[in-house]
Design an enzyme around this catalytic site. Structure first.
Site, PDB file in Angstrom:
ATOM      1  N   LYS A  26       0.855  -1.198   0.000  1.00 46.27           N
ATOM      2  CA  LYS A  26       0.000   0.000   0.000  1.00 46.27           C
ATOM      3  C   LYS A  26       0.885   1.240   0.000  1.00 46.27           C
ATOM      4  CE  LYS A  26      -4.061   1.856   2.477  1.00 46.27           C
ATOM      5  NZ  LYS A  26      -5.078   1.585   3.510  1.00 46.27           N
ATOM      6  N   SER A 100      -9.917   1.688   2.294  1.00 43.99           N
ATOM      7  CA  SER A 100      -9.016   2.466   1.462  1.00 43.99           C
ATOM      8  C   SER A 100      -7.968   1.629   0.717  1.00 43.99           C
ATOM      9  CB  SER A 100      -8.318   3.521   2.318  1.00 43.99           C
ATOM     10  OG  SER A 100      -7.509   2.919   3.299  1.00 43.99           O
ATOM     11  N   SER A 124     -10.101  -0.820   6.427  1.00 48.54           N
ATOM     12  CA  SER A 124      -9.584  -0.669   5.058  1.00 48.54           C
ATOM     13  C   SER A 124      -8.959  -1.904   4.441  1.00 48.54           C
ATOM     14  CB  SER A 124      -8.548   0.442   5.028  1.00 48.54           C
ATOM     15  OG  SER A 124      -9.210   1.649   4.918  1.00 48.54           O
TER      16      SER A 124
HETATM   17  N1  GLN Z   1     -13.400   4.098   5.866  1.00 47.60           N
HETATM   18  C1  GLN Z   1     -12.670   4.369   7.055  1.00 47.60           C
HETATM   19  C2  GLN Z   1     -12.205   5.807   7.052  1.00 47.60           C
HETATM   20  O1  GLN Z   1     -12.420   6.482   6.108  1.00 47.60           O
HETATM   21  C3  GLN Z   1     -11.540   3.410   7.232  1.00 47.60           C
HETATM   22  C4  GLN Z   1     -10.329   3.746   6.469  1.00 47.60           C
HETATM   23  C5  GLN Z   1      -9.107   2.943   6.869  1.00 47.60           C
HETATM   24  O2  GLN Z   1      -9.194   1.914   7.536  1.00 47.60           O
HETATM   25  N2  GLN Z   1      -7.950   3.454   6.471  1.00 47.60           N
HETATM   26  O3  GLN Z   1     -11.636   6.254   7.975  1.00 47.60           O
END
Ligand code: GLN
Length: 417
Positions: A26, A100, A124
């Site tokens: 990532k 994400s 995510s």
């Molecule tokens: N959707 C969640 C957020 O926007 C989780 C994102 C994540 O785990 N990086 O914070």
């Protein structure tokens, strides 16, 4: 399909245990000499001078990094649409990958023998794994070093793994686990995750009754999985996570945004990434760079997070959220006294189309994380396994108590088979 950002032109074939695999990571995990932007334009051109601990460990095991996987800017999002180059779901290009870590899940779905190192703050890893039909494993908070991770929210961030098979998560976990003196929140605990999985027969799995609101197709697939588990001698128990169902979303978003807003303060076009118009005075320079290069969601979170931490409001919002977090963790812990693990659908629906999410307001999007944020607030290990056989995929999420990662992986492997 845009699942990769920077690619490593000098990638070496993996050796040893990782022979035959390619590996992506990532884009919020630092890779020496390879552009690392956390999916943000503000970090364009940033090439770290060091490797994150997980990257060092992969390299020491004979691996090399093929590419950086696409993501929502700094991890802010659930569909990977908060980025300058939106990835598509390999199963249907009119649909989102989830986020994400959307790039990681899409790459694993599209490429044979590929493993991706991802990161979860509020879900995510599980979310895109569910939408792309792959396995996504998030370890107990602290089991994997965060050194070299571009922080979103330090008390929530966990590095984990996306792969096609649970067996590959186990193999990679053996490589990247371990305490690290460069990350004071990493914990001293190592295990052989590649040993033979535990028997699930005789285990009790809890199904939270508040976590069953899902689309018809997701519900049907979940019920089918439940009856298969029962036929294998697994006891299914209805449990309640009522406090989490009511309060995990506001608690998570308050804490995540508060921590994010301080973490983003360092991006100003001075030390990392882009350079702005250097003829401007300090304050104007700072403003120009942050206005031009942060996306809308990053700006929204800076404003909301800063507000929640402000003198006069801090006690009312941030401090209160921290106290509620403890109650939410206690609720999970109570349930773990009665069951081996908790299971429910990972996401309440299959991957939506771009046009379906384009005009959703931010609060509606945040609400869709309901099933994944509880486990993340608590730092509990969890894994999403594809459970739907026909049509678009959907995942089942298995959450275990702290350090019961091996049990979670074992249950996951059983469901996979
Ligand atoms: N959707 C969640 C957020 O926007 C989780 C994102 C994540 O785990 N990086 O914070």
């Amino acid at each position: 399909m845009n699942y990769f950002l920077a690619k490593n032109k000098d990638v070496k074939p993996c050796k040893g245990k990782l022979k035959g695999y390619t590996i992506s990571v990532k884009d919020n995990i630092c890779t020496k000499g390879l552009e690392t932007t956390a999916g943000s334009q503000i970090l364009k051109g940033y090439k770290p001078v060091f490797d994150a601990t997980v990257i060092e460990k992969i390299k020491a095991s004979g691996g090399d990094i093929l590419a950086k996987a696409n993501m929502d800017e700094f991890g802010f999002g659930s569909f990977n649409i908060n980025t300058h180059k939106v990835p598509q779901n390999p199963l249907d290009k009119s649909r989102v990958t989830g986020g994400s870590s959307g790039g990681s899940a899409a790459a694993v779905k599209d490429l044979d023998n590929h493993i991706s190192i991802a990161e979860s703050t509020g879900g995510s890893i599980a979310n895109p794994a569910s939408f792309c039909g792959v396995v996504g494993y998030t370890p107990t908070y602290g089991l994997v070093s965060r050194y070299g991770l571009i922080d979103y929210a330090n008390s929530l961030d966990k590095i984990g793994i996306v792969s096609r098979k649970v067996r590959e998560c186990k193999m990679m976990m053996n490589i990247i686990q371990g305490q690290d003196f460069k990350d004071s929140t990493s914990i001293k605990h190592e295990e052989d995750y590649e040993k033979k999985s535990l028997e699930v027969k005789g285990m009790t799995l809890g199904v939270p009754k508040e976590y069953l609101e899902a689309s018809k197709e997701v519900k049907e697939a979940f019920e089918k999985t439940i009856s298969q588990l029962k036929s294998k001698g697994v006891k299914i128990k209805s449990v309640s996570l009522k406090k989490n169902a009511n309060y995990s979303i506001p608690t998570y978003y308050l804490i995540a945004m508060s921590e994010a807003s301080t973490n983003l303060a360092k991006y100003s076009g001075l030390r990392y990434g882009v350079e702005g118009n250097t003829n401007l005075k300090y304050n104007d320079y700072f403003k120009q760079v942050r206005t031009e290069y942060f996306g809308d969601e990053a700006k929204r979170r800076i404003v909301l997070g800063t507000y929640a931490r402000m003198a006069g409001f801090r006690e009312q919002y941030y401090d209160k959220a921290l106290r509620v977090r403890t109650l939410l963790i206690d609720e999970y812990k109570e349930v773990f006294k009665e069951v081996d693990a908790i299971i429910h659908p990972t996401m309440p629906m299959v991957a939506p189309r771009f046009e379906e999410v384009k005009n959703l307001d931010p609060l509606a999007i945040y609400q869709m994380d309901l099933l994944t944020v509880g486990a993340n607030l608590g730092g509990f290990p969890h894994i999403s396994i594809p459970m739907k056989k026909e049509g678009l995929p959907a995942g089942i999420m298995i959450t275990g108590n702290h350090l019961e990662d091996f049990k979670v992986l074992s249950i996951g492997e059983h469901i996979e088979n």
